[in-house]
Design an enzyme around this catalytic site. Structure first.
Site: not given
Length: 814
Positions: A88, A476
């Site tokens: 770049e 229960s």
């Protein structure tokens, strides 16, 4: 005359030059007036993904709008920096923001390109790209380019080269949803940026010019060509030798994409629950952009065990109820792989595969397995076949039919799930996705840390988490909280309650309620221990009636099972809805000696800078942060959690719940071979089946039921279908653990009593057990019966002889 003309022309030129300069200055000053300040770069906090880890550090989830991991420049390898600089901006460390030589070269090349129809090139430096990406838009205009150039010069004056490069390498978009080199390294190669080879670093550096143009799956040749160009630039700039460059160019791209979000197998429900909690606490922006680091309490090993146990239990229940038909039937025209490939499969059931029936007879069905897909989503060309022998589908009885052969259940074109048959290469077992649902939670009772959670059979099929989101009747399994309230308020395990018919008038014009036991029988005076071991409904109602339901509601709130339980007697039998997580938290109080438990899936949260912003651990430790040892005493961790239940009561309940496993409704867990306590639960019409159980250091809760509640069938109780699932988990989780007994708190006295009458007995006698009594209490010589009074309204006292007459006679008392 000539000199005068020259002077005249020079004056005109000077005026023109000054006018142009003034115009340019005016134009530039107009642009610079609204430019953003470069100081924002110093305060820049990019969106960073949130990462979720298991308790052992494994990465289990990532959340982000932009997949980015921010790395300081010191943490980025030189090879990676060299690749991007070569690709770049090779003069990055020499220029002051603008590469004038590069601009001139690009201008000349672009002029030449105008006449030859070649591609135009740019000359933007890395600094200019930072200016554009951070401070400007992507607008293609002369104004934007001038602003970019001005900002680049300012950025160079305000920041070091390394800081500029750091911003660039962490912000740049590199495709596959990845921003920055760290995230791209994971996305393209499934490895850390520090592990990248020269070839791989060069490929990433090739992407900024256009990630889509160099997609490794669609444009592999173009991607390799661009990567090789970057490698040549690295060699040219002295960042690699010629030999290294040639070796790197000879390598394939080697792209190995990772899954969109890493996860531990079977942990999808757990991680999604963590995500929901983070969203609720910190909001969407912090979750997806904040870069949080979340350490959960997830134990990957236990999660797989829980997943395996629950999945097997749901499949077993479902297969007992027969075959509901194929996933789909599709016509086979030519390639059967394409036909079955169009049917979506559940991605998280990795043991199963979709298959299509290509031929079927009485003895077997021939199948073609669904092909896999490549990175682009295309079906792979390989075709794999197998058979489903009749012996591996005998369970698949269609409704109302007798199964005499494979052709009774399957036909050509049926798409079904299959699983490899054990010890039979090429043979598969027929499977179907269960219609029954369920959930499991595993918790450390001492800390409240949720070690495992499974919210259903398949997260891919349904994201509804039945462990935390489903409100169901615990039946229960709620009874231990009623008994705990009793034992904490003057009752003992040998207190006797009348098990006989009872009528309750709810008032408000409602019909009389007549609770019944599961067996639809009544058993006369029985101890609290017997009542809970055998899950006697009528005894529990009488006990709650004797204490008063407001007291039961208060204890339910203390345990965290309900926020506000209605003071109605049916709620003593678990008629009010709650979640598996809440029930497991409540049982943890029994297991840890009565301390309050705050369930948590999250141990610690750190922000993007590593600062701890949340931790579950609230205990105080004076001296734990000492920098060195100076002969001081070891620090003591102060447990400041609220004591919500007497430790002696907690052990008494635990002892009674051990009886449930040894003699009661959960004897299936005896095969685990370790000390366990727990309670089964079944709601009305068998719509919900529960088991909550625990060892001294582990609490497990299991729920089974249809999402749209409906009866599961006669006999489908918690002891029949939920407890075995918990037992399978305990066998796996405790396999290498010692058989640690439950801890007895000091002060309790163990006295031999008759298990049936609750009265003192001779040690070693038939039916004798050791019962735990608090100081000042013990088994009586005679006992009063809760729920039965004499003519004067006083509790009825019964002698052992009379008790035997009640139990063995014709039902004198009731």
């Amino acid at each position: 005359m000539f000199l005068r003309l020259i002077g005249y022309l020079f004056g005109i030129g000077a005026v023109f030059f000054l006018a142009v300069a003034a115009g340019v200055a005016w134009y530039v000053s107009g642009l610079t007036g609204g430019l953003p300040s470069v100081e924002v770069l110093a305060k820049y906090e990019p969106p960073v993904m949130t990462r979720i880890h298991a308790s052992d550090g494994q990465l289990v989830g990532e959340y982000a709008r932009e997949r980015r991991l921010y790395l300081p420049i010191q943490a980025i390898p030189d090879r990676v920096k060299a690749a991007f600089i070569s690709a770049e901006d090779k003069n990055f460390y020499q220029h002051a923001g603008l590469d004038y030589y590069g601009i001139a070269r690009a201008a000349l090349q672009n002029i030449a390109a105008l006449s030859s129809d070649k591609r135009m090139i740019g000359a933007s430096t890395i600094t200019q790209q930072v200016a554009k990406n951070f401070l400007l838009t992507n607008e293609r205009s002369l104004d934007r380019k001038i602003k970019e150039a001005i900002l680049s010069l300012r950025i160079e004056q305000a920041n070091s080269k390394d800081k500029i490069l750091e911003l660039y390498l962490n912000e740049i978009f590199l495709g596959l949803g990845s921003y920055g080199v760290a995230a791209a390294s994971l996305s393209y190669f499934d490895k850390s940026v520090h592990e990248l080879t020269l070839s791989e670093a060069a490929y990433l550096a090739a992407l900024p010019k256009g990630p889509n143009n160099y997609n490794p799956f669609r444009y592999a040749d173009r991607a390799i060509e661009r990567r090789n160009w970057v490698i040549d630039r690295m060699v040219e700039n002295g960042f690699a030798t010629a030999d290294e460059g040639e070796a790197a160019k000879a390598q394939p791209l080697g792209v190995k994409t990772r899954v969109a979000s890493p996860h531990i197998f079977a942990a999808d429900y757990y991680v999604e629950e963590v995500r929901r909690q983070l969203m609720q606490i910190y909001g969407e922006k912090a979750l997806y952009d904040g870069g949080l680091s979340v350490r959960t309490s997830l134990d990957p090993g236990m999660q797989v065990m829980a997943r395996q146990a629950l999945m097997n239990g749901l499949v077993q229940f479902d297969e007992q109820h027969g075959w509901r038909g194929p996933v789909k039937n599709v016509p086979i025209e030519g390639d059967w792989g394409v036909a079955v490939g169009t049917v979506p499969a559940l991605s998280d059931i990795i043991e199963w595969r979709l298959a299509i029936v290509t031929a079927v007879n009485k003895d077997e069905a021939e199948i073609g397995l669904q092909p896999g897909r490549d990175e682009t989503g295309k079906l792979l060309p390989a075709r794999e076949t197998g058979v489903i022998p009749f012996s591996e589908m005998k369970w698949a009885k269609p409704a109302g039919k007798k199964l005499t052969g494979a052709s009774d259940a399957l036909e050509v074109g049926d798409v079904v799930y299959v699983e490899p048959a054990d010890g039979k290469p090429g043979s598969f077992r027929l499977r179907q996705v269960p219609s029954i649902a369920g959930a499991m939670v595993v918790m450390d009772p001492h800390t409240g840390r949720v070690l495992a959670m499974d919210g259903g059979f398949s997260y891919a099929e349904s994201q509804f988490n039945r462990a935390t989101q489903a409100l169901r009747q615990p039946g229960s399994s709620f009874k231990p909280f009623v008994y705990a309230a009793a034992l904490d308020n003057g009752y003992t395990p040998s207190s006797v309650v009348m098990d006989a018919p009872i009528e309750v008038d709810p008032g408000y014009g409602q019909p009389i309620w007549r609770p019944e036991n599961y067996a639809q029988k009544f058993y006369g005076p029985s101890t609290l221990r017997t009542g809970i071991e055998q899950s006697r409904n009528v005894m529990t109602v009488r006990l709650a009636q004797d204490m008063g339901m407001p007291l039961v509601a208060e204890y339910a709130k203390r345990f965290g099972v309900y926020d506000k339980l209605g003071p109605f007697l049916p709620n003593a039998l678990g008629a009010s809805e709650t979640t598996v997580l809440r029930m497991v938290s409540g049982y943890s109080v029994f297991a840890n000696g009565g301390r309050q438990v705050k369930p948590t899936l999250i141990d610690r949260i750190q922000d993007r800078f590593g600062k701890t912003i949340f931790k579950h651990e609230e205990r105080i430790c004076e001296g734990c942060d000492a920098e060195q040892w100076s002969h001081q005493d070891e620090p003591v961790i102060e447990d400041n959690r609220e004591q919500v239940l007497d430790p002696m009561t907690a052990y008494q309940i635990t002892s009674m719940l051990e009886g449930v496993v040894q003699r009661g409704t959960a004897t299936v867990l005896k095969s685990v071979g370790k000390p366990l306590a727990g309670k089964t639960g079944t709601s009305n019409d068998y719509k919900d089946a529960w088991f909550i159980g625990y060892s001294p250091d582990l609490v497990v809760g299991v729920f089974i039921g249809y999402d749209n509640p409906k009866p599961m069938g006669r006999g489908m109780t918690g002891g029949e279908i939920a407890a075995p699932i918990a037992g399978d988990f305990f066998k796996l989780a405790l396999a290498d653990k010692a058989a640690i007994p439950f801890r007895v708190p000091p002060g309790l006295t163990l006295i031999p009593i008759d298990r049936k009458t609750g009265m003192r007995s001779t040690a070693g006698g038939a039916g004798t057990i050791l019962e735990a009594f608090k100081p000042g209490t013990g088994p009586p010589d005679t006992y009063s019966i809760i729920g039965q009074t004499d003519a004067n309204g006083q509790p009825l006292t019964v002698t052992p002889e009379a008790d035997r007459a009640v139990i063995s006679g014709t039902g004198g008392l009731y």
